[in-house]
Write a protein that holds these residues in place. Structure first.
Motif, PDB file in Angstrom:
ATOM      1  N   THR A 150       0.676  -1.154  -0.198  1.00  0.00           N
ATOM      2  CA  THR A 150      -0.025  -0.186  -0.083  1.00  0.00           C
ATOM      3  C   THR A 150       0.856   1.302   0.082  1.00  0.00           C
ATOM      4  O   THR A 150       0.548   2.072  -0.658  1.00  0.00           O
ATOM      5  CB  THR A 150      -0.853   0.198   1.224  1.00  0.00           C
ATOM      6  N   GLY A 151       2.054   1.150   0.778  1.00  0.00           N
ATOM      7  CA  GLY A 151       2.930   2.436   1.039  1.00  0.00           C
ATOM      8  C   GLY A 151       3.381   2.653  -0.634  1.00  0.00           C
ATOM      9  O   GLY A 151       3.743   3.819  -0.674  1.00  0.00           O
ATOM     10  N   LEU A 152       3.863   1.583  -0.974  1.00  0.00           N
ATOM     11  CA  LEU A 152       4.390   1.799  -2.361  1.00  0.00           C
ATOM     12  C   LEU A 152       3.291   1.910  -3.684  1.00  0.00           C
ATOM     13  O   LEU A 152       3.827   1.550  -4.847  1.00  0.00           O
ATOM     14  CB  LEU A 152       5.449   0.619  -2.662  1.00  0.00           C
ATOM     15  N   ASN A 153       2.173   2.134  -3.214  1.00  0.00           N
ATOM     16  CA  ASN A 153       1.117   2.608  -4.235  1.00  0.00           C
ATOM     17  C   ASN A 153       0.880   1.342  -5.127  1.00  0.00           C
ATOM     18  O   ASN A 153       0.475   1.413  -6.366  1.00  0.00           O
ATOM     19  CB  ASN A 153       1.916   3.754  -5.553  1.00  0.00           C
ATOM     20  N   PHE A 154       0.570   0.199  -4.565  1.00  0.00           N
ATOM     21  CA  PHE A 154       0.149  -0.735  -5.078  1.00  0.00           C
ATOM     22  C   PHE A 154      -1.418  -1.202  -4.780  1.00  0.00           C
ATOM     23  O   PHE A 154      -2.027  -2.189  -4.979  1.00  0.00           O
ATOM     24  CB  PHE A 154       0.947  -2.092  -5.022  1.00  0.00           C
ATOM     25  N   ASN A 155      -1.924  -0.117  -4.062  1.00  0.00           N
ATOM     26  CA  ASN A 155      -3.202  -0.307  -3.417  1.00  0.00           C
ATOM     27  C   ASN A 155      -4.473  -0.441  -4.619  1.00  0.00           C
ATOM     28  O   ASN A 155      -5.498  -1.203  -4.356  1.00  0.00           O
ATOM     29  CB  ASN A 155      -3.640   0.595  -2.702  1.00  0.00           C
ATOM     30  N   ASP A 156      -4.188   0.019  -5.675  1.00  0.00           N
ATOM     31  CA  ASP A 156      -5.270  -0.230  -6.877  1.00  0.00           C
ATOM     32  C   ASP A 156      -4.796  -1.231  -7.708  1.00  0.00           C
ATOM     33  O   ASP A 156      -5.593  -1.409  -8.605  1.00  0.00           O
ATOM     34  CB  ASP A 156      -5.050   1.165  -7.386  1.00  0.00           C
ATOM     35  N   ILE A 157      -3.765  -2.037  -7.533  1.00  0.00           N
ATOM     36  CA  ILE A 157      -3.441  -3.290  -8.393  1.00  0.00           C
ATOM     37  C   ILE A 157      -3.925  -4.330  -7.600  1.00  0.00           C
ATOM     38  O   ILE A 157      -3.542  -4.791  -6.407  1.00  0.00           O
ATOM     39  CB  ILE A 157      -2.196  -3.301  -8.748  1.00  0.00           C
ATOM     40  N   PRO A 158      -4.900  -5.479  -8.216  1.00  0.00           N
ATOM     41  CA  PRO A 158      -4.946  -6.664  -7.350  1.00  0.00           C
ATOM     42  C   PRO A 158      -3.616  -7.433  -7.224  1.00  0.00           C
ATOM     43  O   PRO A 158      -2.720  -7.432  -7.839  1.00  0.00           O
ATOM     44  CB  PRO A 158      -5.764  -7.441  -8.299  1.00  0.00           C
ATOM     45  N   PHE A 159      -3.574  -7.890  -5.827  1.00  0.00           N
ATOM     46  CA  PHE A 159      -2.522  -8.627  -5.511  1.00  0.00           C
ATOM     47  C   PHE A 159      -2.085  -9.734  -6.111  1.00  0.00           C
ATOM     48  O   PHE A 159      -1.256 -10.396  -6.091  1.00  0.00           O
ATOM     49  CB  PHE A 159      -2.481  -8.721  -3.895  1.00  0.00           C
ATOM     50  N   ASP A 160      -3.262 -10.450  -6.716  1.00  0.00           N
ATOM     51  CA  ASP A 160      -3.071 -11.739  -7.397  1.00  0.00           C
ATOM     52  C   ASP A 160      -2.535 -11.350  -8.959  1.00  0.00           C
ATOM     53  O   ASP A 160      -2.322 -12.158  -9.843  1.00  0.00           O
ATOM     54  CB  ASP A 160      -4.180 -12.602  -7.471  1.00  0.00           C
ATOM     55  N   THR A 161      -2.224 -10.075  -9.295  1.00  0.00           N
ATOM     56  CA  THR A 161      -1.779  -9.828 -10.709  1.00  0.00           C
ATOM     57  C   THR A 161      -0.304 -10.514 -10.799  1.00  0.00           C
ATOM     58  O   THR A 161       0.660 -10.185  -9.941  1.00  0.00           O
ATOM     59  CB  THR A 161      -1.584  -8.110 -10.904  1.00  0.00           C
ATOM     60  N   PRO A 162      -0.027 -11.090 -12.195  1.00  0.00           N
ATOM     61  CA  PRO A 162       0.949 -11.480 -12.359  1.00  0.00           C
ATOM     62  C   PRO A 162       2.276 -10.247 -12.364  1.00  0.00           C
ATOM     63  O   PRO A 162       1.953  -9.468 -12.913  1.00  0.00           O
ATOM     64  CB  PRO A 162       1.145 -12.297 -13.775  1.00  0.00           C
ATOM     65  N   THR A 193      14.482   6.422  -4.701  1.00  0.00           N
ATOM     66  CA  THR A 193      13.437   7.126  -5.099  1.00  0.00           C
ATOM     67  C   THR A 193      13.038   7.199  -6.323  1.00  0.00           C
ATOM     68  O   THR A 193      11.979   7.896  -6.981  1.00  0.00           O
ATOM     69  CB  THR A 193      13.420   8.691  -4.480  1.00  0.00           C
ATOM     70  N   ASN A 194      13.724   6.908  -7.502  1.00  0.00           N
ATOM     71  CA  ASN A 194      13.383   6.607  -9.021  1.00  0.00           C
ATOM     72  C   ASN A 194      12.097   5.781  -8.992  1.00  0.00           C
ATOM     73  O   ASN A 194      11.846   4.938  -8.244  1.00  0.00           O
ATOM     74  CB  ASN A 194      14.418   5.736  -9.516  1.00  0.00           C
ATOM     75  N   HIS A 195      11.266   6.202  -9.704  1.00  0.00           N
ATOM     76  CA  HIS A 195       9.884   5.724  -9.973  1.00  0.00           C
ATOM     77  C   HIS A 195       8.750   5.844  -9.131  1.00  0.00           C
ATOM     78  O   HIS A 195       7.696   5.158  -8.929  1.00  0.00           O
ATOM     79  CB  HIS A 195      10.045   4.063 -10.487  1.00  0.00           C
ATOM     80  N   LEU A 204       8.125   6.322   2.119  1.00  0.00           N
ATOM     81  CA  LEU A 204       9.573   5.722   2.207  1.00  0.00           C
ATOM     82  C   LEU A 204      10.297   6.255   3.264  1.00  0.00           C
ATOM     83  O   LEU A 204      11.010   5.701   4.065  1.00  0.00           O
ATOM     84  CB  LEU A 204      10.086   5.748   0.906  1.00  0.00           C
ATOM     85  N   GLU A 205      10.340   7.478   3.313  1.00  0.00           N
ATOM     86  CA  GLU A 205      10.996   8.467   4.311  1.00  0.00           C
ATOM     87  C   GLU A 205      10.539   8.058   5.747  1.00  0.00           C
ATOM     88  O   GLU A 205      11.285   7.726   6.660  1.00  0.00           O
ATOM     89  CB  GLU A 205      10.703   9.821   4.183  1.00  0.00           C
ATOM     90  N   GLN A 206       9.213   8.049   5.953  1.00  0.00           N
ATOM     91  CA  GLN A 206       8.772   7.513   7.332  1.00  0.00           C
ATOM     92  C   GLN A 206       9.158   6.055   7.737  1.00  0.00           C
ATOM     93  O   GLN A 206       9.322   5.753   8.905  1.00  0.00           O
ATOM     94  CB  GLN A 206       7.315   7.633   7.329  1.00  0.00           C
ATOM     95  N   PHE A 224      14.773  14.250   0.162  1.00  0.00           N
ATOM     96  CA  PHE A 224      14.947  12.794   0.944  1.00  0.00           C
ATOM     97  C   PHE A 224      15.848  12.749   1.510  1.00  0.00           C
ATOM     98  O   PHE A 224      15.765  11.821   2.692  1.00  0.00           O
ATOM     99  CB  PHE A 224      14.891  11.789  -0.202  1.00  0.00           C
ATOM    100  N   LEU A 225      17.278  12.876   1.321  1.00  0.00           N
ATOM    101  CA  LEU A 225      18.234  12.994   2.117  1.00  0.00           C
ATOM    102  C   LEU A 225      18.072  14.076   3.435  1.00  0.00           C
ATOM    103  O   LEU A 225      18.730  13.337   4.367  1.00  0.00           O
ATOM    104  CB  LEU A 225      19.405  13.548   1.321  1.00  0.00           C
ATOM    105  N   ASP A 226      17.804  14.856   3.401  1.00  0.00           N
ATOM    106  CA  ASP A 226      17.415  15.783   4.478  1.00  0.00           C
ATOM    107  C   ASP A 226      16.578  14.886   5.685  1.00  0.00           C
ATOM    108  O   ASP A 226      16.867  15.135   6.866  1.00  0.00           O
ATOM    109  CB  ASP A 226      16.747  17.085   4.249  1.00  0.00           C
ATOM    110  N   LYS A 227      15.503  14.331   5.192  1.00  0.00           N
ATOM    111  CA  LYS A 227      14.627  13.431   6.028  1.00  0.00           C
ATOM    112  C   LYS A 227      15.163  12.166   6.502  1.00  0.00           C
ATOM    113  O   LYS A 227      14.816  11.743   7.633  1.00  0.00           O
ATOM    114  CB  LYS A 227      13.189  13.387   5.385  1.00  0.00           C
TER     115      LYS A 227
END
Length: 638
Positions: A150-162, A193-195, A204-206, A224-227
Motif C-alpha cells: 500500500t505504501g508503495l502505491n500498489f493499493n489499486d492493483i489486485p495482489f493476484d496480478t502476475p 526514489t526513482n519511479h 518511504l521516508e517514514q 529525501f536525504l534531509d529527511k
C-alpha cells in the motif's frame, strides 16, 4: 557496533582512478548518505559494500553474520509469480513453520493413537515452535506485506496480478518493497526514489526513519536525504570526507570548512612570503645571516597547506528573455482530456501571471505531462479553453528529450537551430553546459541521460523565452547541476510552470503549488514546505471532523442504546402486564363458566333468592372480564 568499515579502499578501471584511500564507517542504526557529482564513484562504493565489486587496495570489515540488502539503480523484479506470491517468498521460513504447526495440530486431534508420553512431547514441541513463530512475526507478516504494498502505491492493483504484467516502474517498486520486507542488518539503496511519486517518497521516508537496521543511501533527492540521513560522506576527487548531520547541514558545513581552509592557506602563504623576504634581505649580511639561515630551516620544515580546491567544475548559465510578456500569461479554464473515452483529467483551471513560478504536483498518472503538452499545443484538449497572453513566448523542456534524438553531433544539434550565431558563441554556450573540446563532436544518441539533459537545457536557454514550461527538469542531473539550475531559474525574469518530483527543487523555486487531481486542481500560495503545512492542517481538520463525527455517532448510539434500553424495559413491563391480564381473564372466564353451569342446576334456578345472587355475581364477573379485556386491547396496540 560497527557493521561496515572501509579503510583506505581504492578502485580503478584501467588507467582511471575512481576511488583513492576511501574511509567510511557505518554503525548499527546509522543513516548514511553518500553524495558527490555524477561519476564520482558513489555507486562503485555501494557495489563494493554489497560485495558485488572487488577493490584494488585497502580493507573492508564487516561482522561475519551481517545480512546485507542491496537495491541497484535499475533493480526490477522479473518473476512468474503474482505480486502477493513474490512478497510471500520473503517469509518462506515462517510459512514452513506455519505448515509444521498445522501438521502438529492435526496430530494432536488423533489422541487415541498417541501414548501419554508421545502426546506430552508433542505439546511441548508445539509450544516451542509456536513461540518461535510468534517471535519471528508469524501473525504479522501478512499485515506487513499489505502495509508495504500500500505504501508503495500498489493499493489499486489486485495482489493476484502476475509480476510479468507490471510496468518497469512498478517492477522497480516491487523490488524495493521485497527488500524492505527482508529487513537486512544493512540496507544499501542506490537511487531508491526513482519511479516514486511524492506521496510514495513521503511514505518511504517514514518507513526508513523507523527501520531497525543501518542504512546507506545514494540519492539525488536532497529533500529525501534531509529527511533520512544523519551522516553524509562526500565523495570528491576520488576521496571521501565525513559530515555529521543531514544534507542541509553538510552544505553549510562544507562552505564553512572551505572558508576556514582558505583563510588558513592564505595566512600560511603570507607567513611564507614574510619569511622568504626576511631570508632574502638578511642571508648575505654577517650580522643577520644566522637568523636568516634559521628561518630558512624553519621554512624547509614547515608542512605546507594545499590551496583548497573548492567545488569541482559545474555548468554555468542563465536564462534571458527577448521581451517581457503581458501581465496575464496563461489562462486554463475548465480543461478536460479524455483518451479512448476514458477521462485523464477534468475541470482543470489554472491562471498564471507574469513572474510567477508554479509547481504542478499530483500522483503519477493524474495527467501532469499531458496537461503541459496540451498547454504547449502538442495535443488538443477534449474540452475547456486555453488562452496564452500577449507577447508570451513559450520555451518547453521535455523530460523525454525528444527534441535531441537526432543523429547529429552536439555542436550541430545547437548550431543548426541557430545558424546565424557564430560557432565560437555556440561553443561558449556548450562549454557553459560542460561540453568542451572534443565533447562537442559526440553524436547525440551516444550521450548519457545527464548529458542529454544539459543539451536540452542549452537549447532552452538559447530560445530566450519569457514563459518556461518544464517537465521534470532535474531528472538525470546530479546535485551540483540541480543547484546551478535553481540559481539560474531564481534569477529568471519571466514566468515558470513546471512539473517535478524533486521536493527540494520545488521548495527552492515555487511560489505557488498547483495540486492536480483527476477531477480538479487546488491552488496553494507558497513553497513546498508551506504546501505541506496546509495539507497537514487540512488533514488535522479532517481528522478532527471525523473524530467529532465519530463522537457524535457514538453519542447517538449511546443515546439510542439508553432509549432502546428504556423502551425495552417498558416493553417488558407491558408484556408482564399483558401476561397478568391474560391470566386474570382466564381465571374469570373459568369462574364465569362455573357460575353459568351452576345456574342450570334445579336446586338453584328453583330457589329465587339463590338464583338472584348467582345472577348478580355472574354480572360482576362479566364486567370484570370486560374491564380486563379493554386494558389488554390497549396494551396490545402500544
Amino acid at each position: 557496533m560497527i557493521v561496515m568499515q572501509l579503510n583506505d579502499v581504492s578502485k580503478s578501471f584501467g588507467a582511471e582512478d575512481i576511488l583513492t584511500n576511501i574511509k567510511l564507517e557505518i554503525k548499527t542504526n546509522d543513516r548514511v548518505a553518500i553524495v558527490g557529482r555524477n561519476g564520482a564513484g558513489k555507486s562503485t562504493i555501494l557495489k563494493i559494500m554489497a560485495g558485488e565489486l572487488s577493490y584494488d587496495e585497502g580493507e573492508v570489515f564487516q561482522p561475519k553474520n551481517l545480512s546485507v540488502g542491496y537495491l541497484t539503480q535499475h533493480s526490477a523484479l522479473e518473476s512468474d509469480k503474482t505480486i502477493w506470491g513474490e512478497m510471500l517468498e520473503v517469509f518462506n521460513n515462517l510459512l514452513m513453520q506455519q505448515q509444521e504447526l498445522q501438521e502438529m495440530e492435526q496430530k494432536m486431534t488423533q489422541t487415541s493413537s498417541l501414548s501419554d508420553a508421545t502426546y506430552e512431547q508433542l505439546l511441548e514441541d508445539y509450544d516451542k515452535l509456536q513461540q518461535r513463530f510468534v517471535e519471528n512475526g508469524g501473525y504479522e507478516y501478512e499485515a506487513s506485506i499489505k502495509s508495504v504494498l500500500t505504501g508503495l502505491n500498489f493499493n489499486d492493483i489486485p495482489f493476484d496480478t502476475p509480476v510479468g504484467e507490471l510496468s518497469g516502474g512498478q517492477k522497480a517498486r516491487l523490488a524495493l518493497g521485497k527488500l524492505l520486507l527482508k529487513k537486512p542488518d544493512l540496507l544499501i539503496l542506490d537511487e531508491p526514489t526513482n519511479h516514486l511519486d511524492i506521496e510514495t517518497m513521503t511514505w518511504l521516508e517514514q518507513f526508513l526513519t523507523s527501520y531497525p537496521g543501518a542504512i546507506a543511501i545514494v540519492s539525488h533527492d536532497r529533500y529525501f536525504l534531509d529527511k533520512t540521513a544523519s551522516i553524509v560522506y562526500e565523495i570528491s576527487r576520488n576521496q571521501s570526507k565525513k559530515y555529521n548531520g543531514n544534507y542541509s547541514y553538510y552544505l553549510k558545513q562544507r562552505a564553512l570548512d572551505y572558508e576556514q581552509e582558505l583563510k588558513e592557506y592564505e595566512k600560511q602563504q603570507s607567513e611564507i612570503k614574510r619569511m622568504e623576504e626576511f631570508i632574502q634581505r638578511n642571508i648575505a649580511r654577517a650580522s643577520t645571516s644566522k637568523r636568516a639561515q634559521s628561518r630558512r630551516k624553519e621554512l624547509e620544515k614547515m608542512e605546507r597547506l594545499e590551496k583548497p580546491k573548492g567545488d569541482e567544475k559545474s555548468a554555468s548559465f542563465s536564462f534571458r528573455i527577448n521581451r517581457a510578456s503581458g501581465n496575464d500569461v496563461l489562462k486554463v479554464d475548465n480543461l478536460s482530456m479524455h483518451y479512448d473515452d476514458q477521462p485523464i483529467f477534468q475541470h482543470i483551471t489554472i491562471h498564471a501571471s507574469r513572474g510567477e513560478r508554479m509547481a504542478l504536483t499530483g500522483p503519477n498518472g493524474v495527467g501532469k505531462t499531458t496537461l503541459l503538452k496540451t498547454i504547449t499545443g502538442q495535443i488538443q484538449p477534449s474540452d475547456g479553453h486555453i488562452k496564452i497572453g500577449t507577447n508570451v513566448q513559450i520555451g518547453y523542456y521535455d523530460q523525454e528529450q525528444q527534441q535531441v534524438t537526432t543523429s547529429k553531433t552536439v555542436l550541430d544539434q545547437l548550431w543548426d537551430e541557430y545558424p546565424d550565431v557564430d560557432e565560437k558563441d555556440i561553443r561558449t554556450v556548450l562549454g557553459n553546459f560542460l561540453f568542451s573540446g572534443e565533447d562537442v563532436r559526440k553524436p547525440v544518441p551516444s550521450l548519457s541521460g545527464g548529458e542529454k539533459a544539459r543539451l536540452s537545457m542549452a537549447r532552452l536557454m538559447m530560445q530566450n523565452a519569457n514563459f518556461l514550461i518544464m517537465d521534470e527538469p532535474t531528472n538525470h542531473l546530479d546535485i551540483d547541476s540541480k543547484e546551478v539550475l535553481e540559481a539560474a531559474l531564481l534569477n529568471f525574469p519571466g514566468t515558470i510552470l513546471f512539473v517535478s518530483h524533486d521536493r527540494y527543487f520545488i521548495n527552492k523555486l515555487a511560489d505557488k503549488i498547483v495540486e492536480m487531481q483527476h477531477t480538479d486542481a487546488t491552488i496553494y500560495l507558497g513553497n513546498y514546505d508551506y504546501y505541506m503545512e496546509k495539507k497537514e492542517e487540512e488533514a488535522s481538520i479532517q481528522r478532527l471532523m471525523d473524530s467529532q463525527e465519530t463522537e457524535s455517532k457514538q453519542e447517538q448510539r449511546k443515546t439510542q442504546f439508553h432509549e432502546n434500553k428504556q423502551e425495552q424495559r417498558e416493553q417488558r413491563k407491558i408484556q408482564r402486564r399483558i401476561d397478568e391480564l391474560e391470566e386474570h381473564i382466564e381465571q374469570h372466564e373459568a369462574k364465569l363458566t362455573h357460575l353459568e353451569q351452576k345456574m342450570t342446576e334445579p336446586e338453584i334456578y328453583e330457589d329465587h333468592e339463590k338464583a338472584s345472587e348467582l345472577t348478580e355475581e355472574t354480572k360482576q364477573v362479566k364486567q370484570k372480564i370486560d374491564s380486563l379485556m379493554d386494558e389488554w386491547t390497549k396494551l396490545q396496540e402500544e
